[in-house]
Design a protein around this motif. Structure first.
Motif, PDB file in Angstrom:
ATOM      1  N   SER A   1      40.573 -36.938  -0.628  1.00  0.00           N
ATOM      2  CA  SER A   1      39.345 -36.408  -1.236  1.00  0.00           C
ATOM      3  C   SER A   1      38.242 -36.184  -0.208  1.00  0.00           C
ATOM      4  O   SER A   1      37.072 -36.460  -0.468  1.00  0.00           O
ATOM      5  N   VAL A   2      38.617 -35.716   0.985  1.00  0.00           N
ATOM      6  CA  VAL A   2      37.646 -35.342   2.003  1.00  0.00           C
ATOM      7  C   VAL A   2      37.283 -33.873   1.794  1.00  0.00           C
ATOM      8  O   VAL A   2      38.153 -33.015   1.685  1.00  0.00           O
ATOM      9  N   ASP A   3      35.983 -33.580   1.729  1.00  0.00           N
ATOM     10  CA  ASP A   3      35.543 -32.212   1.474  1.00  0.00           C
ATOM     11  C   ASP A   3      35.539 -31.360   2.744  1.00  0.00           C
ATOM     12  O   ASP A   3      35.922 -30.199   2.719  1.00  0.00           O
ATOM     13  N   ILE A   4      35.067 -31.955   3.855  1.00  0.00           N
ATOM     14  CA  ILE A   4      34.976 -31.241   5.126  1.00  0.00           C
ATOM     15  C   ILE A   4      35.446 -32.186   6.226  1.00  0.00           C
ATOM     16  O   ILE A   4      35.045 -33.350   6.261  1.00  0.00           O
ATOM     17  N   ALA A   5      36.277 -31.673   7.128  1.00  0.00           N
ATOM     18  CA  ALA A   5      36.707 -32.469   8.279  1.00  0.00           C
ATOM     19  C   ALA A   5      36.309 -31.742   9.553  1.00  0.00           C
ATOM     20  O   ALA A   5      36.610 -30.555   9.717  1.00  0.00           O
ATOM     21  N   LEU A   6      35.617 -32.430  10.449  1.00  0.00           N
ATOM     22  CA  LEU A   6      35.279 -31.865  11.750  1.00  0.00           C
ATOM     23  C   LEU A   6      36.373 -32.262  12.736  1.00  0.00           C
ATOM     24  O   LEU A   6      36.668 -33.450  12.893  1.00  0.00           O
ATOM     25  N   ARG A   7      36.957 -31.271  13.398  1.00  0.00           N
ATOM     26  CA  ARG A   7      38.061 -31.540  14.316  1.00  0.00           C
ATOM     27  C   ARG A   7      38.036 -30.569  15.488  1.00  0.00           C
ATOM     28  O   ARG A   7      37.702 -29.384  15.324  1.00  0.00           O
ATOM     29  N   TYR A   8      38.411 -31.097  16.652  1.00  0.00           N
ATOM     30  CA  TYR A   8      38.568 -30.253  17.837  1.00  0.00           C
ATOM     31  C   TYR A   8      39.947 -29.594  17.821  1.00  0.00           C
ATOM     32  O   TYR A   8      40.916 -30.167  17.322  1.00  0.00           O
ATOM     33  N   GLY A   9      40.032 -28.394  18.407  1.00  0.00           N
ATOM     34  CA  GLY A   9      41.327 -27.752  18.609  1.00  0.00           C
ATOM     35  C   GLY A   9      41.647 -26.698  17.583  1.00  0.00           C
ATOM     36  O   GLY A   9      40.907 -26.463  16.616  1.00  0.00           O
ATOM     37  N   ASP A  10      42.786 -26.034  17.805  1.00  0.00           N
ATOM     38  CA  ASP A  10      43.220 -24.941  16.928  1.00  0.00           C
ATOM     39  C   ASP A  10      43.691 -25.471  15.581  1.00  0.00           C
ATOM     40  O   ASP A  10      44.170 -26.601  15.472  1.00  0.00           O
ATOM     41  N   LEU A  11      43.564 -24.635  14.568  1.00  0.00           N
ATOM     42  CA  LEU A  11      43.987 -24.980  13.223  1.00  0.00           C
ATOM     43  C   LEU A  11      45.511 -24.983  13.147  1.00  0.00           C
ATOM     44  O   LEU A  11      46.164 -24.006  13.501  1.00  0.00           O
ATOM     45  N   GLN A  12      46.086 -26.106  12.705  1.00  0.00           N
ATOM     46  CA  GLN A  12      47.537 -26.239  12.596  1.00  0.00           C
ATOM     47  C   GLN A  12      48.026 -26.095  11.159  1.00  0.00           C
ATOM     48  O   GLN A  12      49.160 -25.694  10.920  1.00  0.00           O
TER      49      GLN A  12
END
Length: 295
Positions: free
Chosen positions: A138-149
């Protein structure tokens, strides 16, 4: 038609993992809550929960209905806000996941600004270097480095940051300053790992050539903020996003190495599910994040 009260009870029970907890939130008796859930399951002709004496767990059908139920109630809430007196305000809860260093160096100040603009909003931070399953957790937004997998997610780019190797003045005074990335073989390099994968290969570029260096050190952690702290204490050399290290680099607590070389640039993205309805409050938080990293 489904009763909104029944759907709301179901969603709260799914989030809390307890029907009695959901009943207390809605000021319902346990008997009334149980009857509401049975009524909803009868209308859908499926079991929404696997029940035991100690736990309440969503069935696969329950997970599907929960996802769409959240979207339906979110759309109704947005419609009420748009036609009501609170059309310019947003309220409710937004769950935001972010890596540890990024959360501590950037999101603390941003959090105050965001809540100042939206006083009826509640932000829940999930701070971890591990990747979250946005749907299951139930996470609405995730901040992540790198390309979308993951093709089931949408990425909104916030900024791009260069990877940089650096160390504290104390470490360099005691061990000397390496002039070329290959000299890292003679230094204590502090590394971290995520999803059980160690990041022990550091990459540098110069004059169109790529130099990959395998590094070693006497300590490693799955918490990048802890590795950052080790570097500040003079334990070794760190290789990380300049964005995460910006304050310490500007204040001289960490010294960048190899000025003739550049580290690879990595995008920082805000990820959210492509199939989930995006409530107004989540869209506003996304817009605020874009503005934060644009400045």
């Amino acid at each position: 038609m489904y009763s909104l009260t029944d759907v709301n009870l179901f969603l709260r029970a799914a989030e809390a993992g307890s029907l009695s907890a959901a009943a207390r939130q809605l000021n319902l008796t346990p008997a009334a809550a149980s009857a509401a859930l049975k009524r909803l399951e009868a209308q859908l002709n499926v079991r929404l929960f696997e029940r035991s004496t100690r736990s309440l767990r969503l069935t696969p059908e329950g997970e599907v209905f929960a996802e769409h139920g959240r979207g339906a109630l979110g759309m109704l809430a947005d419609g009420e806000a748009l036609i009501g007196a609170r059309s310019r305000t947003v309220s409710g809860e937004v769950h935001l996941s972010a890596p540890t260093d990024l959360a501590r160096t950037w999101l603390s100040g941003w959090l105050d600004d965001c809540l100042g603009r939206h006083p009826d909003l509640r932000l829940v931070l999930h701070v971890s270097d591990a990747l979250h399953d946005l749907t299951r957790e139930s996470v609405d937004i995730a901040l992540r480095y790198g390309d979308l997998q993951d093709s089931s997610l949408i990425a909104r780019r916030l900024t791009v940051s260069e990877q940089v190797a650096c160390a504290s003045p104390d470490y360099l005074a005691r061990h000397g300053t390496p002039r070329h990335p290959r000299e890292l073989a003679h230094h204590n390099c502090l590394t971290f790992y995520s999803n059980h994968r160690p990041r022990t290969t550091w990459t540098f570029q110069r004059d169109g050539k790529t130099h990959e260096v395998r590094v070693e050190g006497d300590r490693r952690a799955d918490d990048s903020a802890l590795v950052h702290q080790w570097a500040l204490e003079g334990a070794g050399i760190i290789y990380k996003s300049r964005l995460d290290l910006m304050d310490d680099l500007q204040q001289g607590h960490l010294v960048p190495l190899f000025p003739a070389f550049r580290g690879p640039e990595v995008a920082l993205n805000a990820l959210y599910p492509s199939k989930r309805y995006l409530p107004l409050r989540t869209r506003r938080v996304l817009d605020d994040l874009v503005e934060c990293f644009a400045n």
